[in-house]
Design a protein around this motif. Structure first.
Motif, PDB file in Angstrom:
ATOM      1  N   VAL A  70       0.859  -1.186   0.000  1.00 38.65           N
ATOM      2  CA  VAL A  70       0.000   0.000   0.000  1.00 38.65           C
ATOM      3  C   VAL A  70       0.892   1.231   0.000  1.00 38.65           C
ATOM      4  O   VAL A  70       1.678   1.435   0.927  1.00 38.65           O
ATOM      5  N   ALA A  71       0.794   2.033  -1.052  1.00 37.05           N
ATOM      6  CA  ALA A  71       1.644   3.220  -1.191  1.00 37.05           C
ATOM      7  C   ALA A  71       0.780   4.464  -1.246  1.00 37.05           C
ATOM      8  O   ALA A  71      -0.127   4.572  -2.079  1.00 37.05           O
ATOM      9  N   GLY A  72       1.043   5.405  -0.355  1.00 40.63           N
ATOM     10  CA  GLY A  72       0.280   6.648  -0.301  1.00 40.63           C
ATOM     11  C   GLY A  72       1.040   7.803  -0.907  1.00 40.63           C
ATOM     12  O   GLY A  72       2.260   7.885  -0.814  1.00 40.63           O
ATOM     13  N   GLU A  73       0.302   8.699  -1.545  1.00 40.33           N
ATOM     14  CA  GLU A  73       0.912   9.872  -2.181  1.00 40.33           C
ATOM     15  C   GLU A  73       0.035  11.094  -1.928  1.00 40.33           C
ATOM     16  O   GLU A  73      -1.182  11.042  -2.121  1.00 40.33           O
ATOM     17  N   SER A  74       0.660  12.172  -1.480  1.00 41.19           N
ATOM     18  CA  SER A  74      -0.079  13.408  -1.223  1.00 41.19           C
ATOM     19  C   SER A  74      -0.219  14.208  -2.516  1.00 41.19           C
ATOM     20  O   SER A  74       0.261  13.799  -3.578  1.00 41.19           O
ATOM     21  N   TYR A 106       7.221  12.296 -12.945  1.00 44.92           N
ATOM     22  CA  TYR A 106       6.136  11.678 -12.173  1.00 44.92           C
ATOM     23  C   TYR A 106       5.001  12.681 -11.964  1.00 44.92           C
ATOM     24  O   TYR A 106       4.417  12.782 -10.888  1.00 44.92           O
ATOM     25  N   GLU A 107       4.706  13.414 -13.033  1.00 44.05           N
ATOM     26  CA  GLU A 107       3.680  14.448 -12.952  1.00 44.05           C
ATOM     27  C   GLU A 107       2.286  13.864 -12.678  1.00 44.05           C
ATOM     28  O   GLU A 107       1.460  14.484 -12.007  1.00 44.05           O
ATOM     29  N   GLN A 108       2.019  12.695 -13.225  1.00 42.57           N
ATOM     30  CA  GLN A 108       0.706  12.089 -13.020  1.00 42.57           C
ATOM     31  C   GLN A 108       0.551  11.626 -11.577  1.00 42.57           C
ATOM     32  O   GLN A 108       1.402  10.923 -11.032  1.00 42.57           O
ATOM     33  N   LYS A 109      -0.538  12.044 -10.955  1.00 41.27           N
ATOM     34  CA  LYS A 109      -0.756  11.700  -9.560  1.00 41.27           C
ATOM     35  C   LYS A 109      -0.866  10.185  -9.374  1.00 41.27           C
ATOM     36  O   LYS A 109      -1.573   9.510 -10.114  1.00 41.27           O
ATOM     37  N   GLY A 110      -0.119   9.693  -8.402  1.00 45.30           N
ATOM     38  CA  GLY A 110      -0.097   8.270  -8.118  1.00 45.30           C
ATOM     39  C   GLY A 110       1.085   7.556  -8.731  1.00 45.30           C
ATOM     40  O   GLY A 110       1.424   6.441  -8.317  1.00 45.30           O
ATOM     41  N   GLN A 129      11.487 -11.612  -3.023  1.00 41.43           N
ATOM     42  CA  GLN A 129      12.569 -12.555  -2.768  1.00 41.43           C
ATOM     43  C   GLN A 129      12.319 -13.409  -1.524  1.00 41.43           C
ATOM     44  O   GLN A 129      12.918 -14.474  -1.359  1.00 41.43           O
ATOM     45  N   VAL A 130      11.414 -12.952  -0.642  1.00 40.64           N
ATOM     46  CA  VAL A 130      11.196 -13.684   0.612  1.00 40.64           C
ATOM     47  C   VAL A 130       9.748 -14.119   0.818  1.00 40.64           C
ATOM     48  O   VAL A 130       9.475 -14.992   1.645  1.00 40.64           O
ATOM     49  N   LEU A 131       8.810 -13.527   0.091  1.00 36.26           N
ATOM     50  CA  LEU A 131       7.405 -13.898   0.210  1.00 36.26           C
ATOM     51  C   LEU A 131       6.922 -14.531  -1.083  1.00 36.26           C
ATOM     52  O   LEU A 131       7.173 -14.001  -2.165  1.00 36.26           O
ATOM     53  N   THR A 132       6.244 -15.658  -0.969  1.00 36.56           N
ATOM     54  CA  THR A 132       5.784 -16.375  -2.156  1.00 36.56           C
ATOM     55  C   THR A 132       4.411 -15.880  -2.584  1.00 36.56           C
ATOM     56  O   THR A 132       3.705 -15.218  -1.823  1.00 36.56           O
ATOM     57  N   GLY A 133       4.042 -16.219  -3.819  1.00 40.65           N
ATOM     58  CA  GLY A 133       2.714 -15.881  -4.309  1.00 40.65           C
ATOM     59  C   GLY A 133       2.644 -14.481  -4.873  1.00 40.65           C
ATOM     60  O   GLY A 133       3.605 -13.703  -4.820  1.00 40.65           O
ATOM     61  N   PRO A 134       1.493 -14.120  -5.449  1.00 40.15           N
ATOM     62  CA  PRO A 134       1.333 -12.807  -6.070  1.00 40.15           C
ATOM     63  C   PRO A 134       1.379 -11.682  -5.049  1.00 40.15           C
ATOM     64  O   PRO A 134       0.961 -11.846  -3.900  1.00 40.15           O
ATOM     65  N   ILE A 135       1.901 -10.551  -5.463  1.00 36.23           N
ATOM     66  CA  ILE A 135       1.965  -9.368  -4.613  1.00 36.23           C
ATOM     67  C   ILE A 135       1.203  -8.248  -5.302  1.00 36.23           C
ATOM     68  O   ILE A 135       1.551  -7.836  -6.407  1.00 36.23           O
ATOM     69  N   ASP A 136       0.146  -7.780  -4.668  1.00 34.86           N
ATOM     70  CA  ASP A 136      -0.665  -6.701  -5.232  1.00 34.86           C
ATOM     71  C   ASP A 136      -0.128  -5.347  -4.784  1.00 34.86           C
ATOM     72  O   ASP A 136       0.511  -5.232  -3.733  1.00 34.86           O
ATOM     73  N   VAL A 137      -0.399  -4.331  -5.595  1.00 38.30           N
ATOM     74  CA  VAL A 137      -0.020  -2.960  -5.269  1.00 38.30           C
ATOM     75  C   VAL A 137      -1.275  -2.100  -5.244  1.00 38.30           C
ATOM     76  O   VAL A 137      -2.091  -2.156  -6.168  1.00 38.30           O
ATOM     77  N   LYS A 138      -1.438  -1.343  -4.181  1.00 40.18           N
ATOM     78  CA  LYS A 138      -2.569  -0.430  -4.072  1.00 40.18           C
ATOM     79  C   LYS A 138      -2.044   0.967  -3.789  1.00 40.18           C
ATOM     80  O   LYS A 138      -1.303   1.181  -2.823  1.00 40.18           O
ATOM     81  N   VAL A 139      -2.412   1.909  -4.636  1.00 40.69           N
ATOM     82  CA  VAL A 139      -1.997   3.301  -4.476  1.00 40.69           C
ATOM     83  C   VAL A 139      -3.138   4.091  -3.847  1.00 40.69           C
ATOM     84  O   VAL A 139      -4.280   4.028  -4.308  1.00 40.69           O
ATOM     85  N   VAL A 140      -2.828   4.806  -2.772  1.00 43.37           N
ATOM     86  CA  VAL A 140      -3.809   5.632  -2.083  1.00 43.37           C
ATOM     87  C   VAL A 140      -3.457   7.097  -2.297  1.00 43.37           C
ATOM     88  O   VAL A 140      -2.396   7.557  -1.858  1.00 43.37           O
ATOM     89  N   LYS A 141      -4.320   7.831  -2.985  1.00 41.68           N
ATOM     90  CA  LYS A 141      -4.073   9.247  -3.278  1.00 41.68           C
ATOM     91  C   LYS A 141      -4.609  10.114  -2.154  1.00 41.68           C
ATOM     92  O   LYS A 141      -5.708   9.902  -1.663  1.00 41.68           O
ATOM     93  N   LYS A 175       1.741  12.882   6.286  1.00 39.92           N
ATOM     94  CA  LYS A 175       1.036  11.701   6.793  1.00 39.92           C
ATOM     95  C   LYS A 175       0.375  10.921   5.656  1.00 39.92           C
ATOM     96  O   LYS A 175       0.029   9.742   5.823  1.00 39.92           O
ATOM     97  N   GLU A 176       0.192  11.571   4.496  1.00 42.18           N
ATOM     98  CA  GLU A 176      -0.389  10.888   3.345  1.00 42.18           C
ATOM     99  C   GLU A 176       0.676  10.241   2.464  1.00 42.18           C
ATOM    100  O   GLU A 176       0.354   9.562   1.494  1.00 42.18           O
ATOM    101  N   GLN A 177       1.951  10.458   2.817  1.00 44.22           N
ATOM    102  CA  GLN A 177       3.069   9.890   2.055  1.00 44.22           C
ATOM    103  C   GLN A 177       3.625   8.699   2.842  1.00 44.22           C
ATOM    104  O   GLN A 177       4.375   8.870   3.790  1.00 44.22           O
ATOM    105  N   PHE A 178       3.244   7.510   2.442  1.00 47.00           N
ATOM    106  CA  PHE A 178       3.662   6.329   3.192  1.00 47.00           C
ATOM    107  C   PHE A 178       3.757   5.132   2.252  1.00 47.00           C
ATOM    108  O   PHE A 178       3.257   5.157   1.117  1.00 47.00           O
ATOM    109  N   ILE A 179       4.421   4.088   2.729  1.00 48.06           N
ATOM    110  CA  ILE A 179       4.444   2.825   2.001  1.00 48.06           C
ATOM    111  C   ILE A 179       4.588   1.699   3.025  1.00 48.06           C
ATOM    112  O   ILE A 179       5.422   1.763   3.930  1.00 48.06           O
TER     113      ILE A 179
END
Length: 404
Positions: free
Chosen positions: A142-146, A154-158, A174-186, A205-209
Motif C-alpha cells: 500500500v503506497a500513499g501519495e499526497s 512523475y507528474e501524473q498523480k499516483g 525474494q522472501v514472500l511467495t505468491g502474487p503481490i498486489d499494489v494499491k496506491v492511495v491518493k 502523513k499521506e506519504q507512506f508505504i
C-alpha cells in the motif's frame, strides 16, 4: 450492502489504518453538513478516490447511513459500483502483519535509502514467512501519495507512489511467495505550490508505504469448530492440532476433558498474548495421583521434541531424585501404597525414573479442572488461536463467543 450489527461495525472500523480512520471521520462529519454544496463535494471526492480504498474502508462508508445516503442521492453510480465491488470482496481477509517502509525514500525521490533499515524489515518478513509455512496469505503493498507537486517524470498523480511500490515489490518478492498486489492511495489534502508548505504534517502523513499480509479469518461470533477425535499432534508441527486466524472481540473456550491440552492466543508476530497452560476439565480417574504419570512423562518429552520455546509458558516441578518426584505426583505423599497397576501409572513411572537417571530435573505438569476461557480482542493485536495436543488421541471442544 446489508445492515451490519454493532459488533460487525466495530470489527470493520478496527481494520482501518490510522489514515483511513481519520479520513472516515472527516467524511462522516462532512456528510452531516447542512450545506448541499459541501455534501456534494464529499461525494465527488469519494467518486474520485474509492477505487484505491481497502475493502474495510469501502464497508465503513457503506455502513454509515449519512455517507451512503449522500452517495445514493448525488452519485448513484458510485453507490452502485461500491456495492458491486463489495459483493465480490470478503471481510474475512484480516491483516495479520504490517511492515512500514515509509522511511526508505527521501521526499520526492524514488531511489532507496536507509539500506540497514530495509534489510531489517526484509529479515522480519522472511521470519514471518518461515514461521507461517503452510499458511495461505495475500501480500499487498500500500503506497500513499499526497497532492504535493511530484518531481519531473512523475507528474501524473499516483505515479510516484506506484514506482516506489514496484521497487519494494522486487525486494519483498525474494522472501514472500505468491502474487503481490499494489494499491496506491491518493491523498485528499489540497496543495497549492508556492503557497502551502510541502513538509506540512497534513501532507507527510499521506506519504507512506507499507506491506500488509492478510489471511482469511474466522469470525469469533460464529466460531465453533468441533475438534472431536483428533489424532495426536506431531513433533514436527510442535504438536499443534488447531491453528486459525480469528477476528472479533470476546472469549475463546477450550474444553479438553480428561486429557490435557493447551490453548494459546498469539499476535501477528507469534508472541503469546493469552495462555491456558496444559489443563484438564474432567476429573481424573486416578484418585491416588495428583498428576497422572503418563501425562507428566508425555508432556515433559513433548516440551523438548516439539520445541515449544522450551518450557516457557507451562507449569513445571523440580525433582532431583525419583523419590522426590514420586512425592510430588501423589495426592498424599505419605501414602505408601498408591495404585501402581494402572497402564497410565506403573509403566510411565519407570519412564520418569529413567528420565531422572539421565539427568532430567524439570518436569511438565498441568492444571486439574482448569479454566479453558481466555479473552480475545483483535483490536488489541490478538490474531491466532492455537491448540497444542501432545497426548495421544485427544477430543476437545473449542468455542468462540463475541461480546454484544
Amino acid at each position: 450492502m446489508k445492515k451490519v450489527s454493532r459488533e460487525e461495525a466495530k470489527q470493520i472500523l478496527n481494520q482501518l489504518t490510522p489514515q483511513e480512520l481519520e479520513q472516515y471521520k472527516q467524511l462522516n462529519a462532512a456528510a452531516q453538513g447542512v450545506k448541499e454544496a459541501d455534501v456534494k463535494s464529499v461525494v465527488q471526492n469519494i467518486a474520485k478516490g474509492w477505487k484505491g480504498w481497502s475493502t474495510a474502508m469501502l464497508m465503513a462508508v457503506m455502513m454509515n447511513s449519512n455517507i451512503a445516503s449522500a452517495m445514493n442521492t448525488y452519485s448513484p453510480e458510485t453507490y452502485n459500483a461500491i456495492n458491486t465491488e463489495l459483493s465480490t470482496s470478503s471481510l474475512k481477509d484480516k491483516v495479520v502483519n504490517s511492515t512500514d517502509f515509509s522511511q526508505t525514500f527521501k521526499s520526492g525521490a524514488i531511489t532507496l535509502q536507509n539500506s540497514e533499515g530495509i534489510k531489517e524489515r526484509i529479515t522480519q518478513l522472511k521470519k514471518w514467512a518461515d514461521d507461517n509455512k503452510g499458511t495461505n496469505y495475500k501480500v499487498t503493498i500500500v503506497a500513499g501519495e499526497s497532492n504535493v507537486t511530484n518531481p519531473a517524470g512523475y507528474e501524473q498523480k499516483g505515479s510516484l507512489a506506484q514506482a516506489r511500490a514496484e521497487m519494494i515489490k522486487q525486494l519483498v518478492g525474494q522472501v514472500l511467495t505468491g502474487p503481490i498486489d499494489v494499491k496506491v492511495v491518493k491523498g485528499t489534502e489540497k496543495y497549492v505550490k508556492g503557497k502551502d508548505k510541502a513538509d506540512d504534517p497534513k501532507y507527510t502523513k499521506e506519504q507512506f508505504i507499507r506491506i500488509d499480509i492478510s489471511v482469511e479469518a474466522d469470525d469469533l461470533c460464529s466460531f465453533q469448530p468441533k475438534e472431536k477425535d483428533i489424532k495426536q499432534g506431531e513433533a514436527r508441527t510442535q504438536f499443534v492440532t488447531f491453528n486459525k486466524v480469528v477476528s472479533g472481540e470476546g472469549t475463546v473456550t477450550i474444553t479438553p476433558g480428561r486429557v490435557p491440552d493447551r490453548l494459546v492466543i498469539l499476535d501477528g508476530n507469534g508472541n503469546v498474548k493469552q495462555d491456558t497452560g496444559y489443563i484438564t476439565t474432567t476429573k481424573s480417574v486416578h484418585g491416588d495421583w495428583k498428576f497422572t504419570p503418563k501425562y507428566v512423562y508425555e508432556l515433559t518429552k513433548a516440551a523438548s521434541l516439539g520445541n515449544q520455546k522450551g518450557l516457557k509458558g507451562v507449569q513445571t516441578i523440580q525433582a532431583s531424585t525419583y523419590e522426590e518426584l514420586l512425592s510430588k505426583l501423589q495426592q498424599n505423599p505419605q501414602d505408601t501404597s498408591p495404585d501402581f497397576k494402572h497402564e497410565e501409572v506403573g509403566p510411565y513411572l519407570k519412564q520418569l525414573q529413567n528420565m531422572i537417571n539421565k539427568g532430567t530435573r524439570e518436569f511438565v505438569i498441568y492444571t486439574n479442572m482448569g479454566s479453558g476461557v481466555v479473552p480475545f480482542n483483535d483490536s488489541k493485536g490478538d490474531v491466532r488461536a492455537v491448540v497444542y495436543s501432545p497426548l495421544g488421541k485427544t477430543g476437545y471442544d473449542l468455542v468462540g463467543q463475541c461480546n454484544n
